[in-house]
Design a protein around this motif. Structure first.
Motif, PDB file in Angstrom:
ATOM      1  N   MET A   1       8.357  -2.650  24.119  1.00  0.00           N
ATOM      2  CA  MET A   1       7.019  -2.081  24.309  1.00  0.00           C
ATOM      3  C   MET A   1       7.071  -0.561  24.148  1.00  0.00           C
ATOM      4  SD  MET A   1       4.902  -4.496  24.820  1.00  0.00           S
ATOM      5  CE  MET A   1       3.516  -3.666  25.545  1.00  0.00           C
ATOM      6  N   PRO A   2       6.002   0.021  23.634  1.00  0.00           N
ATOM      7  CA  PRO A   2       5.981   1.469  23.513  1.00  0.00           C
ATOM      8  C   PRO A   2       6.098   2.134  24.867  1.00  0.00           C
ATOM      9  CG  PRO A   2       4.223   0.475  22.217  1.00  0.00           C
ATOM     10  CD  PRO A   2       4.811  -0.601  23.051  1.00  0.00           C
ATOM     11  N   ARG A   3       6.738   3.292  24.890  1.00  0.00           N
ATOM     12  CA  ARG A   3       6.820   4.059  26.121  1.00  0.00           C
ATOM     13  C   ARG A   3       5.451   4.641  26.438  1.00  0.00           C
ATOM     14  NH1 ARG A   3      11.831   7.931  24.902  1.00  0.00           N
ATOM     15  NH2 ARG A   3      10.656   8.107  22.952  1.00  0.00           N
ATOM     16  N   LEU A   4       5.148   4.715  27.728  1.00  0.00           N
ATOM     17  CA  LEU A   4       3.884   5.296  28.136  1.00  0.00           C
ATOM     18  C   LEU A   4       3.892   6.787  27.839  1.00  0.00           C
ATOM     19  CD1 LEU A   4       3.333   3.482  31.547  1.00  0.00           C
ATOM     20  CD2 LEU A   4       2.261   2.959  29.352  1.00  0.00           C
ATOM     21  N   SER A   5       2.766   7.303  27.401  1.00  0.00           N
ATOM     22  CA  SER A   5       2.663   8.717  27.062  1.00  0.00           C
ATOM     23  C   SER A   5       1.252   9.175  27.343  1.00  0.00           C
ATOM     24  CB  SER A   5       3.008   8.947  25.590  1.00  0.00           C
ATOM     25  OG  SER A   5       2.710  10.265  25.203  1.00  0.00           O
ATOM     26  N   SER A   6       1.118  10.442  27.704  1.00  0.00           N
ATOM     27  CA  SER A   6      -0.207  11.002  27.928  1.00  0.00           C
ATOM     28  C   SER A   6      -0.837  11.488  26.635  1.00  0.00           C
ATOM     29  CB  SER A   6      -0.118  12.163  28.927  1.00  0.00           C
ATOM     30  OG  SER A   6       0.744  13.182  28.428  1.00  0.00           O
ATOM     31  N   ASN A   7      -0.066  11.528  25.564  1.00  0.00           N
ATOM     32  CA  ASN A   7      -0.578  11.982  24.275  1.00  0.00           C
ATOM     33  C   ASN A   7      -1.137  10.782  23.510  1.00  0.00           C
ATOM     34  OD1 ASN A   7      -0.786  12.740  21.491  1.00  0.00           O
ATOM     35  ND2 ASN A   7       0.521  14.496  21.913  1.00  0.00           N
ATOM     36  N   PRO A   8      -2.457  10.757  23.264  1.00  0.00           N
ATOM     37  CA  PRO A   8      -3.045   9.585  22.597  1.00  0.00           C
ATOM     38  C   PRO A   8      -2.515   9.364  21.185  1.00  0.00           C
ATOM     39  CG  PRO A   8      -4.649  11.369  22.788  1.00  0.00           C
ATOM     40  CD  PRO A   8      -3.483  11.761  23.621  1.00  0.00           C
ATOM     41  N   VAL A   9      -2.151  10.430  20.478  1.00  0.00           N
ATOM     42  CA  VAL A   9      -1.609  10.271  19.126  1.00  0.00           C
ATOM     43  C   VAL A   9      -0.271   9.549  19.174  1.00  0.00           C
ATOM     44  CG1 VAL A   9      -0.836  11.464  17.047  1.00  0.00           C
ATOM     45  CG2 VAL A   9      -2.823  12.316  18.299  1.00  0.00           C
ATOM     46  N   GLU A  10       0.552   9.913  20.156  1.00  0.00           N
ATOM     47  CA  GLU A  10       1.845   9.233  20.290  1.00  0.00           C
ATOM     48  C   GLU A  10       1.655   7.762  20.642  1.00  0.00           C
ATOM     49  OE1 GLU A  10       5.967   9.324  22.922  1.00  0.00           O
ATOM     50  OE2 GLU A  10       4.640  11.073  22.928  1.00  0.00           O
ATOM     51  N   VAL A  11       0.704   7.470  21.522  1.00  0.00           N
ATOM     52  CA  VAL A  11       0.429   6.071  21.886  1.00  0.00           C
ATOM     53  C   VAL A  11       0.020   5.276  20.656  1.00  0.00           C
ATOM     54  CG1 VAL A  11      -1.079   4.557  23.216  1.00  0.00           C
ATOM     55  CG2 VAL A  11      -0.162   6.622  24.270  1.00  0.00           C
ATOM     56  N   LEU A  12      -0.884   5.850  19.857  1.00  0.00           N
ATOM     57  CA  LEU A  12      -1.323   5.174  18.635  1.00  0.00           C
ATOM     58  C   LEU A  12      -0.158   4.948  17.680  1.00  0.00           C
ATOM     59  CD1 LEU A  12      -4.691   7.043  17.944  1.00  0.00           C
ATOM     60  CD2 LEU A  12      -4.420   4.672  18.686  1.00  0.00           C
ATOM     61  N   ALA A  13       0.711   5.951  17.561  1.00  0.00           N
ATOM     62  CA  ALA A  13       1.862   5.835  16.668  1.00  0.00           C
ATOM     63  C   ALA A  13       2.780   4.709  17.116  1.00  0.00           C
ATOM     64  CB  ALA A  13       2.622   7.158  16.616  1.00  0.00           C
ATOM     65  N   ARG A  14       3.062   4.638  18.401  1.00  0.00           N
ATOM     66  CA  ARG A  14       3.980   3.608  18.893  1.00  0.00           C
ATOM     67  C   ARG A  14       3.379   2.210  18.753  1.00  0.00           C
ATOM     68  NH1 ARG A  14       8.334   5.984  20.611  1.00  0.00           N
ATOM     69  NH2 ARG A  14       8.252   8.107  21.445  1.00  0.00           N
ATOM     70  N   LEU A  15       2.106   2.087  19.069  1.00  0.00           N
ATOM     71  CA  LEU A  15       1.439   0.801  18.852  1.00  0.00           C
ATOM     72  C   LEU A  15       1.456   0.440  17.371  1.00  0.00           C
ATOM     73  CD1 LEU A  15      -1.628   1.185  21.249  1.00  0.00           C
ATOM     74  CD2 LEU A  15       0.381  -0.270  21.579  1.00  0.00           C
ATOM     75  N   GLY A  16       1.301   1.455  16.518  1.00  0.00           N
ATOM     76  CA  GLY A  16       1.304   1.213  15.076  1.00  0.00           C
ATOM     77  C   GLY A  16       2.637   0.728  14.572  1.00  0.00           C
ATOM     78  N   TYR A  17       3.725   1.363  15.003  1.00  0.00           N
ATOM     79  CA  TYR A  17       5.047   0.897  14.581  1.00  0.00           C
ATOM     80  C   TYR A  17       5.289  -0.532  15.050  1.00  0.00           C
ATOM     81  CZ  TYR A  17       6.591   5.471  12.903  1.00  0.00           C
ATOM     82  OH  TYR A  17       6.725   6.639  12.176  1.00  0.00           O
ATOM     83  N   GLY A  18       4.825  -0.842  16.261  1.00  0.00           N
ATOM     84  CA  GLY A  18       4.986  -2.202  16.754  1.00  0.00           C
ATOM     85  C   GLY A  18       4.197  -3.205  15.926  1.00  0.00           C
ATOM     86  N   ALA A  19       2.940  -2.864  15.590  1.00  0.00           N
ATOM     87  CA  ALA A  19       2.110  -3.767  14.796  1.00  0.00           C
ATOM     88  C   ALA A  19       2.701  -3.977  13.404  1.00  0.00           C
ATOM     89  CB  ALA A  19       0.690  -3.210  14.687  1.00  0.00           C
ATOM     90  N   ARG A  20       3.176  -2.891  12.795  1.00  0.00           N
ATOM     91  CA  ARG A  20       3.807  -3.032  11.482  1.00  0.00           C
ATOM     92  C   ARG A  20       5.044  -3.918  11.575  1.00  0.00           C
ATOM     93  NH1 ARG A  20       6.583   1.768   7.916  1.00  0.00           N
ATOM     94  NH2 ARG A  20       8.008   1.720   9.694  1.00  0.00           N
ATOM     95  N   GLY A  21       5.803  -3.766  12.663  1.00  0.00           N
ATOM     96  CA  GLY A  21       6.977  -4.604  12.854  1.00  0.00           C
ATOM     97  C   GLY A  21       6.615  -6.074  12.961  1.00  0.00           C
ATOM     98  N   VAL A  22       5.531  -6.376  13.675  1.00  0.00           N
ATOM     99  CA  VAL A  22       5.095  -7.767  13.806  1.00  0.00           C
ATOM    100  C   VAL A  22       4.730  -8.345  12.439  1.00  0.00           C
ATOM    101  CG1 VAL A  22       3.281  -9.266  14.732  1.00  0.00           C
ATOM    102  CG2 VAL A  22       4.359  -7.549  16.195  1.00  0.00           C
ATOM    103  N   VAL A  23       4.021  -7.565  11.625  1.00  0.00           N
ATOM    104  CA  VAL A  23       3.617  -8.048  10.304  1.00  0.00           C
ATOM    105  C   VAL A  23       4.844  -8.346   9.437  1.00  0.00           C
ATOM    106  CG1 VAL A  23       2.424  -7.447   8.161  1.00  0.00           C
ATOM    107  CG2 VAL A  23       1.386  -6.888  10.370  1.00  0.00           C
TER     108      VAL A  23
END
Length: 279
Positions: A1-23
């Motif tokens: 799971m992505p690490r928690l972060s207060s920076n919304p751009v970083e959160v989006l990036a981590r979720l994005g890498y995870g989603a790309r990995g799932v695909v």
């Protein structure tokens, strides 16, 4: 799971890498099943996403993947425009950043497809058709054949770059990994980049042939590349090896979601950088 972060751009990036990995994981798994004759398919990313519809909570998974892919698109755009990854402003740096902009657009399109599937407004097919449509549109423009050929060369060169990274590069260069995980993550990354190198070279070859023959029907996407491998002598072996590599890249994507170093700018800083470029 992505690490928690207060920076919304970083959160989006981590979720994005995870989603790309799932695909990529889905594509690799289904292609491997097709290679060994246990069902599966080689239809590419959109067809792979369609298989989720028949699974428990499939629509919810598709919505989550779509949101992650939109996040990855935003990260790619921010990364490219603000140089968040410190690629530099020389020719090589701008080349990578422009490639990331294009990558963001592609994953945004895939996110739209996933969302349409979840809402029952689309089908999993059409990956090749979409590629052929934009190629036909580009061919109709002045110097269109040359542009398609140049894009094909760029895609093939990217594939060779992935192959070089698999052979000699440091797949974990931007990862903050614990020492005990580093070696197996590097192995995953190298397998993944090798497989991406193969399919990118084939896709680039399709574009070059389309330019040479003046026919957009020769263009195919990821699914077409996998089918081409399957049709070769000992094709099931080639397909199986590539599928394993794509699955490995999917796992590598999940590792990136957790451990990648992301120097994301604050929202205000990102807006200021974009405004500076627009001026």
């Amino acid at each position: 799971m992505p690490r928690l972060s207060s920076n919304p751009v970083e959160v989006l990036a981590r979720l994005g890498y995870g989603a790309r990995g799932v695909v990529y994981g889905l594509v690799g798994c289904l292609a491997l099943l097709a290679a060994i004759g246990s069902g599966g398919q080689t239809g590419g990313s959109r067809s792979a996403l369609q298989t989720l519809l028949s699974q428990p909570l499939g629509q919810i998974w598709l919505v989550l993947i779509a949101l992650g892919l939109f996040g990855f698109c935003i990260w790619r755009v921010v990364e490219a425009l603000t140089d968040a990854d410190h690629r530099g402003s020389d020719m090589k740096g701008w080349g990578v950043r422009i490639a990331h902009l294009i990558s963001g657009a592609i994953y945004a399109g895939l996110g739209v497809s996933a969302l349409r599937l979840a809402l029952g407004r689309g089908s999993g097919g059409g990956e090749d058709q979409a590629a052929q449509d934009w190629t036909a549109w580009l061919m109709s423009k002045p110097f269109g054949l040359w542009l398609v050929g140049l894009i094909g060369l760029a895609v093939a060169a990217t594939g060779l770059g992935f192959a070089w990274k698999a052979w000699r590069g440091d797949a974990a260069a931007r990862l903050s990994l614990p020492a005990d995980k580093r070696q197996w993550v590097i192995s995953l990354g190298r397998m993944g980049f090798a497989a991406r190198g193969v399919v990118f070279v084939i896709i680039g070859g399709f574009l070059i042939l389309a330019a040479l023959h003046g026919s957009s029907s020769e263009v195919h996407g990821l699914g077409g590349a996998l089918q081409t491998l399957q049709q070769q002598p000992y094709g099931w072996v080639l397909l199986a090896l590539t599928a394993i590599g794509l699955f490995a890249f999917g796992l590598f994507g999940l590792v990136q979601a957790r451990y990648r170093h992301i120097d994301a700018p604050d929202i205000d800083d990102a807006k200021a950088a974009v405004a500076q470029i627009e001026r």
